[in-house]
Enzyme design. Structure first.
Site, PDB file in Angstrom:
ATOM      1  N   PHE A 128      17.334 -87.968 154.610  1.00 51.81           N
ATOM      2  CA  PHE A 128      17.269 -87.776 153.160  1.00 51.81           C
ATOM      3  C   PHE A 128      17.409 -86.275 152.850  1.00 51.81           C
ATOM      4  O   PHE A 128      16.750 -85.447 153.484  1.00 51.81           O
ATOM      5  CB  PHE A 128      15.930 -88.313 152.656  1.00 51.81           C
ATOM      6  CG  PHE A 128      15.845 -88.439 151.170  1.00 51.81           C
ATOM      7  CD1 PHE A 128      16.379 -89.539 150.521  1.00 51.81           C
ATOM      8  CD2 PHE A 128      15.226 -87.461 150.409  1.00 51.81           C
ATOM      9  CE1 PHE A 128      16.305 -89.670 149.142  1.00 51.81           C
ATOM     10  CE2 PHE A 128      15.151 -87.583 149.023  1.00 51.81           C
ATOM     11  CZ  PHE A 128      15.685 -88.687 148.393  1.00 51.81           C
ATOM     12  N   ASP A 200       8.876 -88.918 158.738  1.00 51.88           N
ATOM     13  CA  ASP A 200       8.838 -89.226 157.309  1.00 51.88           C
ATOM     14  C   ASP A 200       8.809 -90.753 157.167  1.00 51.88           C
ATOM     15  O   ASP A 200       9.718 -91.445 157.641  1.00 51.88           O
ATOM     16  CB  ASP A 200      10.074 -88.637 156.609  1.00 51.88           C
ATOM     17  CG  ASP A 200       9.983 -88.761 155.092  1.00 51.88           C
ATOM     18  OD1 ASP A 200       9.323 -89.709 154.604  1.00 51.88           O
ATOM     19  OD2 ASP A 200      10.569 -87.916 154.385  1.00 51.88           O
ATOM     20  N   TYR A 225       5.474 -93.807 145.688  1.00 57.46           N
ATOM     21  CA  TYR A 225       6.055 -94.568 144.572  1.00 57.46           C
ATOM     22  C   TYR A 225       7.111 -95.581 144.997  1.00 57.46           C
ATOM     23  O   TYR A 225       7.702 -96.234 144.166  1.00 57.46           O
ATOM     24  CB  TYR A 225       6.637 -93.624 143.510  1.00 57.46           C
ATOM     25  CG  TYR A 225       7.628 -92.598 144.021  1.00 57.46           C
ATOM     26  CD1 TYR A 225       8.931 -92.961 144.303  1.00 57.46           C
ATOM     27  CD2 TYR A 225       7.248 -91.278 144.213  1.00 57.46           C
ATOM     28  CE1 TYR A 225       9.837 -92.036 144.770  1.00 57.46           C
ATOM     29  CE2 TYR A 225       8.148 -90.343 144.694  1.00 57.46           C
ATOM     30  CZ  TYR A 225       9.447 -90.725 144.976  1.00 57.46           C
ATOM     31  OH  TYR A 225      10.334 -89.803 145.453  1.00 57.46           O
ATOM     32  N   LYS A 226       7.374 -95.687 146.290  1.00 54.42           N
ATOM     33  CA  LYS A 226       8.370 -96.667 146.750  1.00 54.42           C
ATOM     34  C   LYS A 226       7.653 -97.979 147.051  1.00 54.42           C
ATOM     35  O   LYS A 226       7.171 -98.627 146.135  1.00 54.42           O
ATOM     36  CB  LYS A 226       9.140 -96.099 147.939  1.00 54.42           C
ATOM     37  CG  LYS A 226      10.017 -94.923 147.502  1.00 54.42           C
ATOM     38  CD  LYS A 226      10.712 -94.216 148.637  1.00 54.42           C
ATOM     39  CE  LYS A 226      11.593 -93.099 148.083  1.00 54.42           C
ATOM     40  NZ  LYS A 226      11.954 -92.119 149.111  1.00 54.42           N
ATOM     41  N   ARG A 396      22.939-100.646 148.037  1.00 55.02           N
ATOM     42  CA  ARG A 396      21.639-100.716 148.716  1.00 55.02           C
ATOM     43  C   ARG A 396      20.705-101.695 148.006  1.00 55.02           C
ATOM     44  O   ARG A 396      20.542-101.625 146.787  1.00 55.02           O
ATOM     45  CB  ARG A 396      21.050 -99.306 148.721  1.00 55.02           C
ATOM     46  CG  ARG A 396      19.853 -99.128 149.598  1.00 55.02           C
ATOM     47  CD  ARG A 396      19.481 -97.670 149.665  1.00 55.02           C
ATOM     48  NE  ARG A 396      18.884 -97.217 148.412  1.00 55.02           N
ATOM     49  CZ  ARG A 396      17.971 -96.257 148.322  1.00 55.02           C
ATOM     50  NH1 ARG A 396      17.568 -95.635 149.406  1.00 55.02           N
ATOM     51  NH2 ARG A 396      17.480 -95.893 147.163  1.00 55.02           N
TER      52      ARG A 396
END
Ligand SMILES: *Cc1c(COP(=O)(O)O)cnc(C)c1O
Length: 437
Positions: A128, A200, A225-226, A396
Site C-alpha cells: 500500500f 501491516d 475502519y476496515k 476489488r
C-alpha cells in the site's frame, strides 16, 4: 453441475453466523462488498457515540477521564484487538492512524538495528503506497535504503533476505490482490538472516486469523475502519512483541506515552511496554465508535469456543469468496475476466480481485473502472484500483462474513453478469473519474 440461487439460499439457511448480520444497519438495496475499505455502521454506534457526547462530555466534562474511563480507552480497546490478532492482553494500543503507527514501529525497529550496521529495509513493490511513503522518508532520515521486491523474491536461492536486511516490512494481506503471506514462515526466514519484521494488518485484522505471538513477529500495526467496522478514520492499532518491550524507541515522544503524564516532569520517561506508543490526547469519541465495531467482530466468539472469533469467521469468509469465484467463472465466461487473488485458501485474504482484458477494444483500456461504477449504480459496492505498467487494473470485492450471505453473493454476480452482457458500463456517466475511487 452449476451453482443455483437455490443452492445459495440453502447455504444461508445452514449458516450458523447468520444472526450476526442483525448487529448492523445496512442501507436498503445495497450489496456492500467494500468492508475492506470502510466497514459498515454497527447498530450500537449512534447511541453509544451520542451517549459519549451528551452524557460523558456534556455532563461529566473533565471528570469523565476518570469516571467514564476515557483514560484507559487505548489499552482497553487494544486488549479487544489482541483477541483478533493472536496477541495477549497489554500488548496492543488503539491510537493514531495506520500511517502514523507505521512511522512509530518502523522507527523503533530501525533504532534496534542501528548498531548492526545493516542498511536495507525490504518491502513489496505492490505494498500500500502510504507504507512505502512512510518507509521512504524514514529511510532517508535515518540513513537506510528502501529496497522494493516482489513477493516471489522472499524465497529461493536468490532471496532478497540477506544479512544486509535490517527490517522486512510487509502487509500481511495485499490490498490490491488479496494475496496473503505465511506470516510464521516469512518471519522465521527474516529472523534467520537477522532481520526484524514489521507487519501491516490493515486487511487482516477482523478478516483472517492472525497469530502474531505464535509467529514470533516483532512489530505490527493495523487499521480500525476496515474489517473492524470502527467508522471513517477510526483509530488504528499498534502491537510490539513483549521481547522488545522496554527497549524500543518511540519517536513521537508525547506526554501520553510518558510513564507518568500527570506528574508533569520536564523530561521524557517512556511508559513501559506498548503504552509508549501513545503520543497526545486521544480521540475519545472516535475510540467509542471503534469499540462498537470491535464488539461486532468479537460477537463471533460465541460461535467458536476455542478458535476465537476469527476461526468461525474464516470458515464463512472462505466459503463466500469460493462461491464468488465459482459464480464469476461459471457465469461471466468469455468476458475477459481473470482471477488475481490466489485460489489456494492458505494464500487468500477475505477479498477477491479480478482483472479484465478488453477483448473487443483492447486499445480503450480494461473497462474495470466503468464496470465498478456501473455496479455501484446498481447498489453493488466494490471498488477499483488503477494499474500501471507492471500491474493490471483491479476490480476489488471485499467479503465480510459478519453481514454478507450467500444469496448476496449470488445477487452481486447477477448484477455483474447484466452489466457486462448489456454493455451498460460503456455509458459516459460510468467513465468519468471521481476523486475517491
Ligand atoms: C488502508 C491501509 C492503510 C491506511 O492508512 P491510514 O493511515 O489509515 O490512511 C495503510 N496501510 C495499508 C496496507 C492499508 O491497507
Amino acid at each position: 453441475m452449476t451453482t443455483t440461487l437455490a443452492d445459495c439460499r440453502a447455504l444461508d439457511a445452514q449458516d450458523p453466523l447468520r444472526a450476526l448480520r442483525d448487529q448492523f444497519t445496512l442501507p436498503e438495496g445495497v450489496l456492500y462488498l467494500d468492508g475492506n475499505s470502510l466497514g459498515v455502521l454497527p447498530k450500537a454506534a449512534p447511541a453509544r457515540i451520542a451517549e459519549v457526547v451528551t452524557k460523558e462530555w456534556g455532563e461529566g466534562l473533565i471528570r469523565s477521564w476518570n469516571t467514564a474511563s476515557w483514560f484507559d480507552l487505548p489499552q482497553r480497546l487494544g486488549d479487544k484487538v489482541a483477541r483478533l490478532i493472536g496477541a495477549a492482553p497489554g500488548e496492543v494500543v488503539c491510537t493514531d492512524s495506520t500511517s502514523v503507527n507505521l512511522y512509530k514501529v518502523l522507527f523503533a525497529a530501525l533504532s534496534q538495528q542501528k548498531a548492526s550496521g545493516r542498511k536495507l529495509v525490504v518491502s513489496e513493490r505492490s505494498n500500500f503506497p502510504t507504507d512505502l511513503y512512510i518507509a521512504e522518508s524514514l529511510c532517508r532520515e535515518r540513513g537506510f535504503t528502501l529496497k522494493l521486491i516482489d513477493a516471489s523474491e522472499l524465497q529461493g536461492p536468490n532471496s532478497a533476505l540477506t544479512d544486509e536486511v535490517a527490517v522486512l516490512m510487509l502487509t500481511h494481506v495485499n490490498y490490491r490482490t488479496g494475496a496473503m503471506h505465511d506470516m510464521k514462515a516469512v518471519t522465521a526466514a527474516a529472523h534467520a538472516v537477522g532481520a526484524l519484521t514489521v507487519w501491516d494488518l490493515a486487511h487482516s485484522a477482523g478478516a483472517v486469523p492472525v497469530a502474531l505471538n505464535d509467529s514470533n513477529a516483532d512489530y505490527a500495526i493495523g487499521c480500525g475502519y476496515k474489517y473492524l467496522n470502527g467508522g471513517p478514520g477510526a483509530p488504528a492499532f499498534a502491537w510490539v512483541n513483549t521481547k522488545h518491550a522496554g527497549q524500543f524507541e518511540q519517536p513521537l515522544s508525547g506526554w501520553w506515552g510518558h510513564a507518568a503524564p500527570f506528574e508533569f516532569t520536564p523530561h521524557y520517561r517512556p511508559a513501559p511496554g506498548v503504552g509508549r506508543y501513545l503520543c497526545g490526547t486521544q480521540p475519545v469519541i472516535a475510540l467509542a465508535g471503534l469499540e462498537c465495531g470491535l464488539d461486532t467482530v468479537l460477537a463471533a466468539e460465541a460461535f467458536n469456543g476455542t478458535g476465537g472469533a476469527m476461526a468461525a469467521l474464516r470458515t464463512k469468509s472462505l466459503a463466500l469468496t469460493d462461491l464468488f469465484i465459482r459464480l464469476i467463472e461459471e457465469r461471466c465466461a468469455g468476458q475477459g475476466l481473470s482471477l488475481v487473488t490466489p485460489r489456494d485458501h492458505a494464500l487468500r485474504g477475505s477479498q477477491v480481485c479480478l482483472s479484465r482484458q478488453n477483448l473487443e477494444e483492447p486499445q480503450s483500456g480494461s473497462g474495470a473502472y466503468a464496470i465498478v461504477q456501473a455496479l455501484i449504480a446498481r447498489g453493488v459496492i466494490g471498488d477499483y484500483r488503477a494499474g500501471d505498467s507492471q500491474m493490471p487494473d483491479i476490480l476489488r470485492f471485499g467479503f465480510t462474513p459478519l453481514y454478507l450471505g450467500f444469496e448476496d453473493v449470488w445477487n452481486a454476480v447477477e448484477h455483474f453478469v447484466q452489466v457486462l452482457e448489456t454493455g451498460e458500463w460503456r455509458r459516459a456517466e460510468f467513465n468519468r473519474k471521481n476523486a475517491v475511487t
